[in-house]
Design an enzyme around this catalytic site. Structure first.
Site, PDB file in Angstrom:
ATOM      1  N   ASP A 235      -7.991  -5.020  -0.152  1.00 19.93           N
ATOM      2  CA  ASP A 235      -8.246  -7.198  -1.317  1.00 19.93           C
ATOM      3  C   ASP A 235      -7.906  -8.012  -1.166  1.00 19.93           C
ATOM      4  O   ASP A 235      -8.554  -8.555  -1.817  1.00 19.93           O
ATOM      5  CB  ASP A 235      -7.323  -5.972  -2.569  1.00 19.93           C
ATOM      6  CG  ASP A 235      -8.337  -3.942  -2.914  1.00 19.93           C
ATOM      7  OD1 ASP A 235      -9.435  -4.269  -2.716  1.00 19.93           O
ATOM      8  OD2 ASP A 235      -7.243  -3.365  -3.551  1.00 19.93           O
TER       9      ASP A 235
ATOM     10  N   HIS B  89       1.083  -1.026   0.264  1.00 20.81           N
ATOM     11  CA  HIS B  89      -0.075   0.091   0.029  1.00 20.81           C
ATOM     12  C   HIS B  89       0.757   1.307   0.129  1.00 20.81           C
ATOM     13  O   HIS B  89       2.064   1.432   0.922  1.00 20.81           O
ATOM     14  CB  HIS B  89      -0.818   0.465   0.650  1.00 20.81           C
ATOM     15  CG  HIS B  89      -2.159   0.900   0.976  1.00 20.81           C
ATOM     16  ND1 HIS B  89      -1.970   2.666   1.855  1.00 20.81           N
ATOM     17  CD2 HIS B  89      -3.013   0.079   0.909  1.00 20.81           C
ATOM     18  CE1 HIS B  89      -3.631   3.335   1.046  1.00 20.81           C
ATOM     19  NE2 HIS B  89      -3.500   1.960   0.740  1.00 20.81           N
TER      20      HIS B  89
END
Ligand code: CMC
Length: 435
Positions: A371, A314
């Site tokens: 996700d 991320h």
């Protein structure tokens, strides 16, 4: 009346920067959670220099009051409320109101907003023909983006927003209708008759009804499934200046209407490095489950940079993503209640265990992101793979709207980044006969 409000960080000091030919002093600003930044807005005017920040890894494109992330600590807050508390205590419409309006709704406000969501769930009948224009296997994200712009054509009164009431009207239309568009495209894909929204059902239940009710059997989700749906949407509701939200602000900054900005955000979300990752994760886990690749060979390929480990890493989190923890727990809860086992969950757990103890991932601070487990939850709810990123979009709607609205309330200037030009110097065109 629009109450003008532009979030501004406060000045707490001065940065002194030495350039090739001059020195410059720039304000140091601090946000409410002590984030520090150098305000470079006057840099070019005063020095002729710009800053260069490919992929905006280090650029604050706005000050915002909406969402706070501390990526080092793994903290996420909507309007100051920790994500864990929001996920446990609020409904999705309450969360949407909080994100867009800035405060928790009162009882009356929530009643009014929920009524708006219910009343706006229908699509104009003319829009049904638009679904006919797509092939049955059209990607649902393409349908969603196109249909959001199409909806706006049936509501010209929402294209020019004049005041707060008007903005809320457009926001409720989008949050409500996005469900109907998603469910209608699912029905079209499956060759099933469209199911109209049922005004007696709440937000999540109504969506599941439009997805799974058949003419001969009404779908009634068990509470655990409805809870999982609510959790999924709340956890995706906002995430500050990610690619799709920055897109919504960028498009809105030209004066483009809310529907156009959100349709563009849907397109940005579609990419596999952003919302599209939730589909890639399941495809990857499925491949391992089918015996087409082993976990070890996948990890080796990832470390050799032949592929990404989808659902990992991320830009902001350099620690565990707090949403991942909640999703992982919800996967366990739903599967237990449904008395089901999902072999993909076991593979995901093994993969995570290996990755979070491996030097490659530790060095780069790569942890599972939102996700990684969300697809497993969607599978348990019964959502098909090609709809996963659409589900992300339904959840992210309040965040896109809130960011568009914050920009609109603040009277944002047009977003217009600069560049450092590295192409050919000025030259003359050689006539065609001589080339
Ligand atoms: N698998 C393998 N290596 C990775 C991964 C990954 N998933 N993510 C980052 N890296 C490596 C990257 O190659 C780089 O290595 P090196 O230092 O050797 O060059 C290092 O880690 C730093 O990464 P980065 O490229 O600077 O990261 P970024 O901030 O530019 O990109 C990201 C962030 C999320 C796009 C990226 O981590 C990624 O591609 N992840 C996989 C796709 C994914 O899961 N996306 C969903 C993001 S979360 C929800 C959302 O926004 O939708």
């Amino acid at each position: 009346m629009v109450e003008r409000h532009k979030p501004e960080a406060k000045r707490v000091g001065t940065a002194r920067i030495e350039l090739i030919d001059k020195r410059v002093e720039l304000p140091i600003v601090e946000g409410s959670e002590h984030e520090l930044g150098i305000d470079i807005r006057k840099l070019r005017k005063e020095t002729g220099y710009i800053t260069l920040d490919d992929a905006y890894t280090n650029t604050g494109s706005c000050s915002s009051d909406i969402t706070f992330i501390d990526g080092e600590q793994g903290i996420l807050q909507y309007r100051g409320y920790p994500i864990e508390a929001v996920a446990e205590q609020l409904t999705f419409p309450e969360t949407a109101w909080l994100i867009i309006q800035g405060e928790l709704p009162t009882r009356d406000e929530l009643r009014g907003f929920s009524k708006m969501l219910t009343n706006k769930a229908l699509l104009h009948e003319g829009l049904r023909h638009h679904f006919e224009g797509f092939p049955p296997d059209a990607p649902p994200m393409a349908v969603l983006s196109a249909l959001i712009n199409s909806v706006s054509c049936y509501h010209p009164e929402l294209l020019e927003i004049g005041d707060e009431h008007h903005m809320l009207d457009a926001a409720a239309s989008l949050i409500s209708k996005v469900r109907t568009i998603a469910a209608f495209s699912y029905k079209k894909f499956h060759g099933e008759p469209i199911v109209y929204p049922d005004p007696s059902r709440n937000y999540c239940n109504n969506f599941l009804h439009m997805m799974f009710t058949l003419p001969f059997s009404s779908y009634e989700p068990i509470p655990e499934v409805e809870r999982a749906m609510r959790l999924f949407l709340i956890l995706h509701a906002d995430h500050e200046q990610n690619c799709s939200t920055a897109t919504a602000r960028m498009v809105g900054s030209s004066g483009a209407n809310l529907f156009a900005a959100v349709a563009a955000a849907v397109s940005a979300l579609w990419g596999p490095l952003h919302g599209g990752a939730n589909m890639r994760v399941i495809q990857l886990l499925q491949k391992i489950h089918n015996g087409e690749e082993s976990i070890d060979s996948l990890v080796t390929r990832v470390k050799n940079k032949e592929t990404l480990l989808w659902g990992f890493g991320h830009r902001v989190y350099k620690n565990f993503d707090p949403r991942t923890k909640l999703l992982k727990k919800s996967c366990d809860d739903v599967l237990r209640t449904l008395n089901k086992q999902d072999p993909l969950l076991d593979i995901a757990r093994q993969l995570e265990e290996i990755a979070v103890n491996d030097e490659y991932f530790l060095e780069r601070k790569l942890y599972p992101n939102v996700d990684f487990y969300s697809g497993i939850l969607l599978r348990a709810i019964g959502i098909p793979l090609n709809m996963y990123t659409v589900m992300f979009a339904i959840g992210r709607m309040p965040g896109w709207i809130a960011n568009w609205a914050e920009s609109w309330r603040g009277g944002s200037r047009i977003y217009r980044p600069r560049q450092i030009y590295t192409g050919q110097k000025q030259r003359s065109i050689l006539p065609l006969a001589q080339r």
